[in-house]
Design a protein around this motif. Sequence first.
Motif, PDB file in Angstrom:
ATOM      1  N   GLN A  83       0.705  -0.832  -0.146  1.00  0.00           N
ATOM      2  CA  GLN A  83      -0.551   0.187  -0.125  1.00  0.00           C
ATOM      3  C   GLN A  83       0.672   1.003   0.041  1.00  0.00           C
ATOM      4  O   GLN A  83       0.231   1.958  -0.587  1.00  0.00           O
ATOM      5  N   GLY A  84       2.010   1.346   0.589  1.00  0.00           N
ATOM      6  CA  GLY A  84       2.408   2.542   0.106  1.00  0.00           C
ATOM      7  C   GLY A  84       3.274   2.915  -1.130  1.00  0.00           C
ATOM      8  O   GLY A  84       3.084   4.101  -0.797  1.00  0.00           O
ATOM      9  N   ASN A  85       3.474   1.701  -1.731  1.00  0.00           N
ATOM     10  CA  ASN A  85       3.931   2.158  -2.931  1.00  0.00           C
ATOM     11  C   ASN A  85       2.695   3.555  -3.854  1.00  0.00           C
ATOM     12  O   ASN A  85       2.985   3.596  -4.647  1.00  0.00           O
ATOM     13  N   TRP A  86       1.782   2.464  -3.202  1.00  0.00           N
ATOM     14  CA  TRP A  86       0.791   2.941  -4.267  1.00  0.00           C
ATOM     15  C   TRP A  86       0.243   4.716  -3.102  1.00  0.00           C
ATOM     16  O   TRP A  86      -0.552   5.433  -3.685  1.00  0.00           O
ATOM     17  N   LEU A  95       1.414  11.616  -8.271  1.00  0.00           N
ATOM     18  CA  LEU A  95       0.445  12.327  -9.039  1.00  0.00           C
ATOM     19  C   LEU A  95      -0.411  13.202  -8.944  1.00  0.00           C
ATOM     20  O   LEU A  95      -0.114  14.144  -9.388  1.00  0.00           O
ATOM     21  N   LYS A  96      -0.162  14.184  -7.403  1.00  0.00           N
ATOM     22  CA  LYS A  96      -1.370  14.978  -6.747  1.00  0.00           C
ATOM     23  C   LYS A  96       0.213  16.112  -6.892  1.00  0.00           C
ATOM     24  O   LYS A  96      -0.337  16.970  -7.117  1.00  0.00           O
ATOM     25  N   VAL A  97       1.090  16.036  -6.808  1.00  0.00           N
ATOM     26  CA  VAL A  97       2.012  16.973  -6.665  1.00  0.00           C
ATOM     27  C   VAL A  97       2.524  17.515  -8.285  1.00  0.00           C
ATOM     28  O   VAL A  97       2.286  18.928  -8.463  1.00  0.00           O
ATOM     29  N   LYS A  98       1.940  16.591  -9.333  1.00  0.00           N
ATOM     30  CA  LYS A  98       2.587  17.127 -10.363  1.00  0.00           C
ATOM     31  C   LYS A  98       0.894  17.245 -11.016  1.00  0.00           C
ATOM     32  O   LYS A  98       1.389  18.085 -11.731  1.00  0.00           O
TER      33      LYS A  98
END
Length: 247
Positions: free
Chosen positions: A88-91, A98-101
Amino acid sequence: MGRGRVQLKRIENKINRQVTFSKRRTGLLKKAHEISVLCDAQVALIVFSNKGKLFEYATDSCMENILERYERYSYAERQLVEPDLESQGNWTFEHARLKVKVELLQRNLRHYLGEDLDSLSIKEIQSLEQQLDNSLKQIRSRKNQLMHQSISELQRKEKAMQEQNNLLSKKIKEKEKNVAEAQEVHNWEQQQQQQNHGHNLLGQAPLPCLNMGGTQQNDQFLQVRRNQLDLTLEPSLYSCHLGCFAS
């Protein structure tokens, strides 16, 4: 006597804290720029104030490229350390990435629209202006290309329509010529028929007159012949009668 070592702890005074933040932020951005120029390094610096205001610095204003490079490097490092780890850490990290991007893209979009420009430095504004000029040049170039293509297409259609018009005009002229020739042939045949009919009338009409004239002439000839016979017969008759009397 030198300055004492500053104790690192939160500044309680709000004004002093704000002044210190402004000074340290300026110094930090200056140091980032210096290391980028002096060492030819790619530097990305992101600072958020306690009010959530963003301050950043990136070499040649390419924050997105540096962050993408960092993400690729971090992902490759994690894959080497934990090749089979899918937790779950990878997700969570992927979601944060993606949020930062998305936030960066939204911020750049606002900058392109002329919004939220207060946090940009003069160099960043100049870089943004250059990007907009390049984009405008590309847009105008593409617009001119499309206009030339449209004009060429219209010229091609005009040429095709002109050729089709010339072909139709040629067919119409040939049709009119054929109709005129057919009309001339028809008129000539009518004239020939009328002339033949006139000759037939001229050849047949005198026949009764000739017959009648010939009959009258024959009668006259017969009458004259009869008179001549009478004249020739009368002396013989007289001689015959005289002979009888003489005997």
